[in-house]
Design a protein around this motif. Sequence first.
Motif, PDB file in Angstrom:
ATOM      1  N   ARG A  32       0.809  -1.217   0.000  1.00 46.69           N
ATOM      2  CA  ARG A  32       0.000   0.000   0.000  1.00 46.69           C
ATOM      3  C   ARG A  32       0.848   1.275   0.000  1.00 46.69           C
ATOM      4  NH1 ARG A  32      -3.963  -0.911   4.755  1.00 46.69           N
ATOM      5  NH2 ARG A  32      -4.623   1.176   4.150  1.00 46.69           N
ATOM      6  N   PHE A  33       2.167   1.128   0.248  1.00 47.09           N
ATOM      7  CA  PHE A  33       2.974   2.354   0.283  1.00 47.09           C
ATOM      8  C   PHE A  33       4.330   2.242  -0.414  1.00 47.09           C
ATOM      9  CE2 PHE A  33       4.420   0.233   4.142  1.00 47.09           C
ATOM     10  CZ  PHE A  33       5.767   0.526   4.205  1.00 47.09           C
ATOM     11  N   TRP A  34       5.002   1.084  -0.378  1.00 50.67           N
ATOM     12  CA  TRP A  34       6.322   0.969  -1.016  1.00 50.67           C
ATOM     13  C   TRP A  34       6.159   1.183  -2.512  1.00 50.67           C
ATOM     14  CZ3 TRP A  34      11.241  -1.904  -0.134  1.00 50.67           C
ATOM     15  CH2 TRP A  34      11.572  -2.035   1.209  1.00 50.67           C
ATOM     16  N   PHE A  35       6.703   2.213  -3.023  1.00 49.78           N
ATOM     17  CA  PHE A  35       6.785   2.494  -4.456  1.00 49.78           C
ATOM     18  C   PHE A  35       5.429   2.648  -5.141  1.00 49.78           C
ATOM     19  CE2 PHE A  35      10.423  -0.203  -3.177  1.00 49.78           C
ATOM     20  CZ  PHE A  35      11.339   0.818  -3.088  1.00 49.78           C
ATOM     21  N   ALA A  36       4.360   2.689  -4.393  1.00 51.86           N
ATOM     22  CA  ALA A  36       3.038   2.910  -4.987  1.00 51.86           C
ATOM     23  C   ALA A  36       2.988   4.333  -5.532  1.00 51.86           C
ATOM     24  CB  ALA A  36       1.942   2.706  -3.940  1.00 51.86           C
ATOM     25  N   THR A  37       2.404   4.489  -6.697  1.00 52.34           N
ATOM     26  CA  THR A  37       2.359   5.802  -7.339  1.00 52.34           C
ATOM     27  C   THR A  37       0.909   6.209  -7.565  1.00 52.34           C
ATOM     28  OG1 THR A  37       2.643   4.696  -9.457  1.00 52.34           O
ATOM     29  CG2 THR A  37       4.618   5.627  -8.462  1.00 52.34           C
TER      30      THR A  37
END
Length: 155
Positions: A32-37
């Motif tokens: 949900r947050f690592w490298f999500a764009t």
Amino acid sequence: MVTSTIVRVQRAFACTAEAVYDAWLDPHLARRFWFATPPSGEIVRCDIEPGVNGRFTIVDRRPTEADPESHIEVEHTGRFLQLDRPRRIAFRFGLPQFQSHETAVIIDIEPQGDGCELTLRHDLGIADDETLGMLERMEQGWTTILANLEQALKG
């Protein structure tokens, strides 16, 4: 003398250092947050093997800069070097599609009252035209990741 290019970002969180630390190693939360764009990017693969020498592979699908209707999949890889719950995570980091070498990332988490403060340092390597050109983009990327982490922790 050789000089490294260091990206440094900080963020305060209104939750425990343990919750912030654990989020980096939990594939269900990390996707949900690592490298999500956001808003149109998405994580299509999130494999995390926690532990020293454990590896991660995270693939995000994002619109291309030239054509927002077409997408590219970007693979992010790494190997954990140090895991000291809840204070530090250190890992080698690679973008195989774009770089031939790995870089180093250190995340320090300091408990502060009911919350904590996270400091992330990303050593991009020798200060040359290429790394200096990446500095602002990497700083913006990590700042976005930490903002996404805050949202993921809120549920």
